[in-house]
Design an enzyme around this catalytic site. Structure first.
Site, PDB file in Angstrom:
ATOM      1  N   ALA A  54       0.382  -1.009  -0.026  1.00  0.00           N
ATOM      2  CA  ALA A  54       0.033   0.038  -0.069  1.00  0.00           C
ATOM      3  C   ALA A  54       1.511   1.327  -0.041  1.00  0.00           C
ATOM      4  CB  ALA A  54      -0.795   0.407   1.765  1.00  0.00           C
TER       5      ALA A  54
ATOM      6  N   GLY B 114       0.874  -5.209   0.890  1.00  0.00           N
ATOM      7  CA  GLY B 114      -0.072  -4.998   0.062  1.00  0.00           C
ATOM      8  C   GLY B 114      -0.504  -5.752  -0.847  1.00  0.00           C
TER       9      GLY B 114
ATOM     10  N   GLU C 174      -0.779  -9.362  -0.542  1.00  0.00           N
ATOM     11  CA  GLU C 174      -2.075  -9.332   0.119  1.00  0.00           C
ATOM     12  C   GLU C 174      -2.874  -9.302  -0.882  1.00  0.00           C
ATOM     13  OE1 GLU C 174      -2.150  -5.877   3.009  1.00  0.00           O
ATOM     14  OE2 GLU C 174      -2.642  -7.761   4.560  1.00  0.00           O
TER      15      GLU C 174
ATOM     16  N   GLU D 101       5.275  -5.044   6.926  1.00  0.00           N
ATOM     17  CA  GLU D 101       4.356  -3.565   7.458  1.00  0.00           C
ATOM     18  C   GLU D 101       4.772  -3.567   8.989  1.00  0.00           C
ATOM     19  OE1 GLU D 101       2.858  -6.300   6.090  1.00  0.00           O
ATOM     20  OE2 GLU D 101       1.444  -5.406   4.801  1.00  0.00           O
TER      21      GLU D 101
HETATM   22  C1  HXC Z   1       5.177   4.500  -1.508  1.00  0.00           C
HETATM   23  C2  HXC Z   1       7.084   3.390  -2.092  1.00  0.00           C
HETATM   24  C3  HXC Z   1       6.570   2.289  -1.615  1.00  0.00           C
HETATM   25  C4  HXC Z   1       5.390   2.132  -0.648  1.00  0.00           C
HETATM   26  C5  HXC Z   1       8.501   1.806  -2.467  1.00  0.00           C
HETATM   27  N1  HXC Z   1       8.460   3.035  -2.635  1.00  0.00           N
HETATM   28  N2  HXC Z   1       7.650   0.862  -1.958  1.00  0.00           N
HETATM   29  N3  HXC Z   1       5.953   3.839  -1.733  1.00  0.00           N
HETATM   30  N4  HXC Z   1       4.570   2.931  -1.185  1.00  0.00           N
HETATM   31  N5  HXC Z   1       4.516   1.326  -0.247  1.00  0.00           N
HETATM   32  C6  HXC Z   1       8.636   3.869  -3.787  1.00  0.00           C
HETATM   33  C7  HXC Z   1      10.200   4.613  -2.651  1.00  0.00           C
HETATM   34  O1  HXC Z   1       9.880   5.407  -1.930  1.00  0.00           O
HETATM   35  C8  HXC Z   1      10.824   5.111  -4.150  1.00  0.00           C
HETATM   36  O2  HXC Z   1      10.144   6.274  -4.265  1.00  0.00           O
HETATM   37  C9  HXC Z   1      10.479   3.912  -5.168  1.00  0.00           C
HETATM   38  O3  HXC Z   1       9.532   4.013  -4.705  1.00  0.00           O
HETATM   39  C10 HXC Z   1      11.418   3.433  -5.367  1.00  0.00           C
HETATM   40  O4  HXC Z   1      11.805   2.918  -4.451  1.00  0.00           O
HETATM   41  P1  HXC Z   1      13.136   2.613  -3.622  1.00  0.00           P
HETATM   42  O5  HXC Z   1      12.737   1.811  -1.679  1.00  0.00           O
HETATM   43  O6  HXC Z   1      14.633   3.836  -3.519  1.00  0.00           O
HETATM   44  O7  HXC Z   1      13.925   0.737  -4.231  1.00  0.00           O
HETATM   45  P2  HXC Z   1      14.566  -0.435  -4.159  1.00  0.00           P
HETATM   46  O8  HXC Z   1      15.950   0.368  -2.718  1.00  0.00           O
HETATM   47  O9  HXC Z   1      14.741  -0.882  -4.991  1.00  0.00           O
HETATM   48  O10 HXC Z   1      13.835  -0.687  -2.079  1.00  0.00           O
HETATM   49  C11 HXC Z   1      12.769  -1.308  -2.780  1.00  0.00           C
HETATM   50  C12 HXC Z   1      11.763  -2.199  -1.583  1.00  0.00           C
HETATM   51  C13 HXC Z   1      11.343  -0.961  -0.784  1.00  0.00           C
HETATM   52  C14 HXC Z   1      12.752  -3.168  -1.015  1.00  0.00           C
HETATM   53  C15 HXC Z   1      10.607  -2.663  -2.031  1.00  0.00           C
HETATM   54  O11 HXC Z   1      10.909  -0.013  -1.310  1.00  0.00           O
HETATM   55  C16 HXC Z   1      10.550  -1.235  -0.204  1.00  0.00           C
HETATM   56  O12 HXC Z   1      10.882  -1.430   0.838  1.00  0.00           O
HETATM   57  N6  HXC Z   1       9.387  -0.378   0.082  1.00  0.00           N
HETATM   58  C17 HXC Z   1       8.331  -0.741   0.944  1.00  0.00           C
HETATM   59  C18 HXC Z   1       7.364  -2.315   1.446  1.00  0.00           C
HETATM   60  C19 HXC Z   1       6.815  -2.227   2.712  1.00  0.00           C
HETATM   61  O13 HXC Z   1       6.935  -1.844   3.711  1.00  0.00           O
HETATM   62  N7  HXC Z   1       5.776  -2.059   1.807  1.00  0.00           N
HETATM   63  C20 HXC Z   1       4.373  -2.870   2.925  1.00  0.00           C
HETATM   64  C21 HXC Z   1       3.795  -1.161   2.725  1.00  0.00           C
HETATM   65  S1  HXC Z   1       2.188  -1.144   4.592  1.00  0.00           S
HETATM   66  P3  HXC Z   1      11.249   8.113  -4.807  1.00  0.00           P
HETATM   67  O14 HXC Z   1      10.175   9.036  -4.484  1.00  0.00           O
HETATM   68  O15 HXC Z   1      12.139   7.637  -3.427  1.00  0.00           O
HETATM   69  O16 HXC Z   1      12.229   7.110  -5.321  1.00  0.00           O
HETATM   70  C22 HXC Z   1       1.035  -2.236   3.449  1.00  0.00           C
HETATM   71  C23 HXC Z   1      -0.478  -2.340   4.160  1.00  0.00           C
HETATM   72  C24 HXC Z   1      -1.368  -2.777   3.698  1.00  0.00           C
HETATM   73  O17 HXC Z   1       1.459  -2.567   2.724  1.00  0.00           O
HETATM   74  C25 HXC Z   1      -2.337  -2.925   4.729  1.00  0.00           C
HETATM   75  C26 HXC Z   1      -3.581  -2.681   3.582  1.00  0.00           C
HETATM   76  C27 HXC Z   1      -3.861  -1.329   3.091  1.00  0.00           C
END
Ligand code: HXC
Length: 265
Positions: free
Chosen positions: A73, A116, A119, A139
């Protein structure tokens, strides 16, 4: 009359499958690894509903890019929310509509399928992964928990202990491990996973649509009852976490590209 909807965050296509068609929905926010914001999810649900209504479409494929199915998400969109705003907006009610799609949905997953994104793949009926797919429920690393079914669906597939490990550590796991755990149907080289998903969709498209519909309904019925209770419970807890300082810290730290410092408040 065929209605054509132009989407901003996804693309859709209908591909021939014998006498019928398969519908393909492709997540398309490459700059944020297909992070699932509300607009994207609204578009995805609209596209799935359109395929569901279209009698010529017999099966659906949801995919992303080779680099990312979806990295979760959209953290930026959620970062400043509160428990009350989360409950009032109840954006996950949009995600819930995927449960009501009657036609089979195959997830073709490559790259990141996190939070998400993981999911969303588990909301589908069949998961075909590329060798580079990386699943996970991270998360916990940003001070929340899975909110779109992760704690319930993962546990039903993997059992308590693996689900507990993966949910509490947030550790990503490979397509190979997902296959061993029974979370995905097949793993293929990155050049082939999407074609395989489409081939399976075409195979299903050749069957009786009504039998396919009732078969899907019957398999899903086995999850009924306590799954909904579990999902409601999970939703309440997910929204509650937006009252915590740890949620703010976890999400801000991610956006500021630093390590989160959690205080337990
Ligand atoms: C918003 C995101 C994002 C996310 C990545 N980006 N994931 N933005 N929400 N979930 C953005 C980064 O901020 C970045 O933007 C760009 O995408 C590229 O990501 P990087 O981190 O630079 O890439 P990389 O180093 O290759 O790492 C990839 C990654 C990492 C390991 C996937 O991005 C990451 O850990 N993302 C978050 C994963 C996460 O925590 N997901 C769960 C979210 S909570 P910029 O602007 O800096 O280029 C969730 C709750 C669900 O899902 C519940 C129901 C709704």
């Amino acid at each position: 009359m065929v209605m054509t909807i132009t989407y901003k965050n996804i693309t859709t296509a209908r591909e021939e499958a014998g006498q019928a068609f398969i519908g393909i929905a492709t997540l398309n926010r490459p700059s944020v690894l297909n992070a699932l914001n509300h607009e994207l999810m609204t578009e995805l649900v609209a596209a799935l509903q359109e395929f569901d209504q279209d009698e010529t479409v017999r099966a659906i494929v949801i995919t992303g890019s080779d680099r990312a199915f979806a990295a979760g998400a959209d953290i930026k969109e959620m970062c400043d929310e509160t428990t009350v705003s989360m409950m009032l907006k109840d954006r996950l009610a949009t995600w819930d509509k995927i449960k009501n799609i009657k036609k089979p949905i195959i997830a073709a997953v490559s790259g990141f399928a996190l939070g998400g994104g993981c999911e969303l793949s588990m909301m589908c009926d069949i998961i075909i992964a590329s060798e580079t797919a990386q699943f996970g429920q991270p998360e916990i690393n940003i001070g929340v928990i899975p909110g779109a079914g992760g704690t319930q669906r993962l546990t039903r597939v993997l059992g308590k202990y693996k689900a507990m490990e993966l949910t509490l550590t947030g550790r990503p796991f490979s397509a190979k491990e997902a296959l061993e755990l029974g979370l995905v149907n097949k793993v293929l080289p990155v050049e082939l996973y999407l074609e395989e998903a489409k081939a399976m969709a075409r195979e299903i498209a050749a069957k009786s649509p009504i039998a396919v519909r009732l078969a899907k309904e019957a398999v899903l019925k086995s999850f009924d009852g306590t799954l909904d209770e579990g999902l409601t419970f999970e939703r309440k807890n997910f929204y509650m976490l937006f009252s915590s300082e740890d949620q703010k810290e976890g999400m801000k730290a991610f956006l500021e590209k630093r390590k989160a410092v959690f205080t337990g408040r």
